[in-house]
Design a protein around this motif. Structure first.
Motif, PDB file in Angstrom:
ATOM      1  N   LEU A 180      -6.731   6.293   0.330  1.00 47.14           N
ATOM      2  CA  LEU A 180      -6.074   5.021   0.055  1.00 47.14           C
ATOM      3  C   LEU A 180      -4.825   4.831   0.920  1.00 47.14           C
ATOM      4  O   LEU A 180      -4.552   3.728   1.387  1.00 47.14           O
ATOM      5  N   GLU A 228      -7.731   8.270 -13.005  1.00 53.44           N
ATOM      6  CA  GLU A 228      -8.423   8.741 -11.808  1.00 53.44           C
ATOM      7  C   GLU A 228      -8.606  10.250 -11.827  1.00 53.44           C
ATOM      8  O   GLU A 228      -8.484  10.915 -10.823  1.00 53.44           O
ATOM      9  N   LYS A 229      -8.891  10.766 -13.019  1.00 57.04           N
ATOM     10  CA  LYS A 229      -9.088  12.212 -13.122  1.00 57.04           C
ATOM     11  C   LYS A 229     -10.529  12.519 -12.734  1.00 57.04           C
ATOM     12  O   LYS A 229     -11.452  11.818 -13.137  1.00 57.04           O
ATOM     13  N   SER A 230     -10.703  13.571 -11.959  1.00 55.34           N
ATOM     14  CA  SER A 230     -12.050  13.979 -11.624  1.00 55.34           C
ATOM     15  C   SER A 230     -12.601  14.774 -12.799  1.00 55.34           C
ATOM     16  O   SER A 230     -12.215  15.911 -13.016  1.00 55.34           O
ATOM     17  N   ASN A 255      -7.988   0.214 -16.128  1.00 53.73           N
ATOM     18  CA  ASN A 255      -8.728  -0.452 -15.058  1.00 53.73           C
ATOM     19  C   ASN A 255      -8.639  -1.964 -15.154  1.00 53.73           C
ATOM     20  O   ASN A 255      -8.689  -2.658 -14.152  1.00 53.73           O
ATOM     21  N   SER A 315     -14.081   5.605  -5.972  1.00 51.42           N
ATOM     22  CA  SER A 315     -13.115   6.667  -6.253  1.00 51.42           C
ATOM     23  C   SER A 315     -13.568   7.338  -7.543  1.00 51.42           C
ATOM     24  O   SER A 315     -14.660   7.070  -8.011  1.00 51.42           O
ATOM     25  N   ASN A 316     -12.728   8.197  -8.121  1.00 53.49           N
ATOM     26  CA  ASN A 316     -13.170   8.890  -9.336  1.00 53.49           C
ATOM     27  C   ASN A 316     -13.465   7.906 -10.449  1.00 53.49           C
ATOM     28  O   ASN A 316     -14.478   7.971 -11.115  1.00 53.49           O
ATOM     29  N   ASP A 317     -12.501   7.012 -10.689  1.00 50.34           N
ATOM     30  CA  ASP A 317     -12.747   5.914 -11.610  1.00 50.34           C
ATOM     31  C   ASP A 317     -12.804   4.690 -10.699  1.00 50.34           C
ATOM     32  O   ASP A 317     -12.927   4.856  -9.500  1.00 50.34           O
ATOM     33  N   ASN A 318     -12.686   3.458 -11.243  1.00 53.76           N
ATOM     34  CA  ASN A 318     -12.620   2.395 -10.239  1.00 53.76           C
ATOM     35  C   ASN A 318     -11.216   1.851 -10.024  1.00 53.76           C
ATOM     36  O   ASN A 318     -11.042   0.784  -9.466  1.00 53.76           O
ATOM     37  N   LEU A 319     -10.199   2.617 -10.399  1.00 53.87           N
ATOM     38  CA  LEU A 319      -8.827   2.118 -10.287  1.00 53.87           C
ATOM     39  C   LEU A 319      -8.342   2.073  -8.833  1.00 53.87           C
ATOM     40  O   LEU A 319      -7.919   1.029  -8.343  1.00 53.87           O
ATOM     41  N   TYR A 320      -8.451   3.197  -8.134  1.00 49.28           N
ATOM     42  CA  TYR A 320      -8.017   3.213  -6.730  1.00 49.28           C
ATOM     43  C   TYR A 320      -8.887   2.291  -5.886  1.00 49.28           C
ATOM     44  O   TYR A 320      -8.397   1.612  -4.987  1.00 49.28           O
ATOM     45  N   ALA A 321     -10.175   2.284  -6.207  1.00 49.51           N
ATOM     46  CA  ALA A 321     -11.084   1.433  -5.445  1.00 49.51           C
ATOM     47  C   ALA A 321     -10.714  -0.039  -5.629  1.00 49.51           C
ATOM     48  O   ALA A 321     -10.750  -0.818  -4.681  1.00 49.51           O
ATOM     49  N   MET A 378      -1.464  -5.539  -9.446  1.00 48.37           N
ATOM     50  CA  MET A 378      -1.372  -5.595  -7.979  1.00 48.37           C
ATOM     51  C   MET A 378      -0.887  -6.970  -7.526  1.00 48.37           C
ATOM     52  O   MET A 378      -0.080  -7.088  -6.612  1.00 48.37           O
ATOM     53  N   VAL A 419      -8.283  -5.176  -3.783  1.00 45.68           N
ATOM     54  CA  VAL A 419      -7.318  -6.280  -3.887  1.00 45.68           C
ATOM     55  C   VAL A 419      -6.604  -6.488  -2.553  1.00 45.68           C
ATOM     56  O   VAL A 419      -6.482  -7.612  -2.063  1.00 45.68           O
ATOM     57  N   ILE A 477       2.399   1.598  -3.571  1.00 44.53           N
ATOM     58  CA  ILE A 477       1.502   1.970  -4.671  1.00 44.53           C
ATOM     59  C   ILE A 477       0.948   3.373  -4.507  1.00 44.53           C
ATOM     60  O   ILE A 477       0.465   3.957  -5.463  1.00 44.53           O
ATOM     61  N   THR A 478       1.004   3.926  -3.301  1.00 45.20           N
ATOM     62  CA  THR A 478       0.514   5.299  -3.158  1.00 45.20           C
ATOM     63  C   THR A 478       1.627   6.322  -3.336  1.00 45.20           C
ATOM     64  O   THR A 478       1.352   7.502  -3.480  1.00 45.20           O
ATOM     65  N   LEU A 521       0.832  -1.202   0.000  1.00 46.69           N
ATOM     66  CA  LEU A 521       0.000   0.000   0.000  1.00 46.69           C
ATOM     67  C   LEU A 521       0.864   1.248   0.000  1.00 46.69           C
ATOM     68  O   LEU A 521       0.602   2.210  -0.719  1.00 46.69           O
ATOM     69  N   GLN A 565       2.769  -7.799  -5.623  1.00 43.65           N
ATOM     70  CA  GLN A 565       2.879  -8.413  -4.299  1.00 43.65           C
ATOM     71  C   GLN A 565       3.709  -9.688  -4.336  1.00 43.65           C
ATOM     72  O   GLN A 565       4.226 -10.130  -3.318  1.00 43.65           O
ATOM     73  N   GLN A 588      -7.699  -1.151  -6.250  1.00 42.94           N
ATOM     74  CA  GLN A 588      -6.479  -1.398  -5.469  1.00 42.94           C
ATOM     75  C   GLN A 588      -6.822  -1.673  -4.020  1.00 42.94           C
ATOM     76  O   GLN A 588      -6.311  -2.612  -3.404  1.00 42.94           O
ATOM     77  N   ILE A 607      -5.173  -3.188 -13.601  1.00 42.83           N
ATOM     78  CA  ILE A 607      -4.712  -2.874 -12.251  1.00 42.83           C
ATOM     79  C   ILE A 607      -4.712  -4.099 -11.344  1.00 42.83           C
ATOM     80  O   ILE A 607      -3.793  -4.287 -10.538  1.00 42.83           O
TER      81      ILE A 607
END
Lengths: 205, 220
Positions: free
Chosen positions: B96, A156-158, A117, B119-125, A124, B130, A46-47, A43, A128, B127, A120
């Motif tokens: 996150l 993840e763009k708003s 998407n 989240s904005n898209d479902n990418l962070y969600a 992940m 998982v 990845i952040t 975590l 790991q 993560q 991902i």
């Protein structure tokens, strides 16, 4: 004689004990895949780290491009020099050997799918398991006239200002509504006049 | 003679046994380290990750919110800034970065509520999903398409064309009703209101009839 019997018992028990341990050791199978990262360190990484690349960086040599879509999609059209490894088969023996080899040779691996998407989750998992030479291509794959079109996308763009949209919709709606409430008020004024009529009748009693 | 030789060997029996046990114990050190191997095994995680079961569509979620379904928990994994701008009603903000902190474990690791990550898209969600799935947490879901898709389907649904199927029109009217629930106002929605008000006016005529009754009572 009694002592001899005792020692016999002890030695039989110990032999059995050792046998059990030996059998357990022989039966132990090393799992094929082991995590090399726990969830907290994953975590954290990845952040903080950047593991996205875009289409312009593809031109580097030493890069292995992997298509995680199904074989069907792959045959329909794929990026140049891509290798097809369907996401559900990513932990197969041959595929994990392939990844191990790439890791040894220090190749950087780029995963792509129809959208970021889609990639991902396999990313992940591989991360790991300790494959840290992997990146994600931020591109969308679409087809047009039997040709593959790849387009860079932001992650993840708003995209929309939802609060602003709601406020605006209320404003727009209220501008048109203004003249009508005035019409509503007039009938209310009639009512008190009628009430005055009630009062003289009661006075008659 | 045999007994004597046996007795000699048996003298050392405890040391021999101890030596064997020590050797076996040393073997344990060679086993792979398990401390990092927390959670479910990778093969299982892969099969969970591949399945699209975790996704909940924005229509389903809107339906749940409107019906005030108490069985789910919305968790927004974006940063605080985005969360303050807009989020779904009653969502809890767990960026996150802080997902696995002990303070928030109570929200995610429980069996009472269905957890929906967004989240904005479902990418962070994804993560977040998982990682939590590896830890074996139950009842986790991801909002498909995230807030962006929420805007496109629920807040600002696209009007169907005339030649589209009737299902699309039904879907559109459902979504439009949902968007009104979430605060969007439509010009035609306000136009309908005065029609309702006009119906109210005849009700006001009714008190006139009551007045006729009153003088009769006064006559008594």
């Amino acid at each position: 004689m009694k002592e001899l019997e005792k020692t016999k018992r002890i030695s039989i028990a110990s032999v059995l004990f050792i046998l059990v341990i030996l059998i357990a050791l022989l039966a132990y199978k090393r799992p094929k895949h082991l995590y090399s990262e726990n969830t907290k360190s994953t975590l954290e990484k990845i952040t903080t780290e950047n593991y996205f690349t875009n289409l312009t960086e593809l031109k580097d040599t030493n890069v292995v491009l992997i298509d995680v879509r199904s074989q069907f999609d792959f045959e329909k059209g794929h990026l140049e020099n891509a290798v097809n490894i369907y996401a559900p088969e990513i932990l197969n023996d041959t595929n994990s050997k392939f990844f191990d080899e790439l890791k040894k040779n220090n190749n950087s691996v780029i995963l792509y799918g129809n959208t970021p998407n889609e990639v991902i989750a396999p990313y992940m998992l591989l991360y790991q398991l300790g494959y840290k030479n992997i990146k994600i291509l931020t591109a969308e794959i679409t087809y047009s006239k039997n040709k593959v079109i790849s387009k860079d996308v932001e992650i993840e763009k708003s995209k929309y200002d939802i609060n602003g949209f709601i406020q605006e919709s209320i404003k727009k709606a209220s501008i048109k509504a203004k003249p009508k409430p005035e019409v509503v008020k007039t009938p209310k004024k009639i009512i008190p006049i009628k009430k005055k009529k009630k009062l003289p009748v009661e006075g008659g009693c | 003679m045999v007994n004597r030789k046996l007795a000699k060997v048996l003298k050392f029996r405890y040391t021999i046994l101890a030596a064997i046990l020590v050797l076996l114990a040393a073997g344990l050190v060679l086993l792979p380290k398990y401390e990092k191997h927390e959670g479910i095994n990778p093969e299982e995680l892969l099969s969970n990750v591949i399945s699209p079961e975790r996704y909940i569509t924005s229509d389903e979620l809107a339906h749940k919110i409107i019906n005030q379904d108490p069985s789910f928990l919305l968790i927004d994994v974006r940063d605080e800034e985005n969360f303050k701008k807009y989020s779904l009603p009653n969502a809890i903000n767990i960026p996150l970065k802080n997902l696995l902190k002990e303070d928030f474990e109570g929200y995610i690791n429980q069996s009472q509520f269905d957890v929906v990550f967004l989240s904005n898209d479902n990418l962070y969600a994804d993560q977040a999903w998982v990682l939590c799935n590896r830890l074996g947490y139950k009842n986790l879901h991801v909002l498909k398409g995230g807030i962006n898709n929420w805007f496109n389907t629920i807040i600002n649904p696209a009007k169907p064309n005339e030649n589209m199927a009737s299902i699309d029109f039904q879907l559109y009217s459902n979504r439009k009703a949902a968007s009104m629930f979430f605060g969007v106002a439509y010009p035609e929605q306000v136009k309908k209101k005065p029609v309702v008000v006009k119906k109210v006016t005849p009700r006001k005529v009714v008190p006139i009839k009551k007045k006729k009754k009153l003088p009769v009572e006064g006559g008594c």
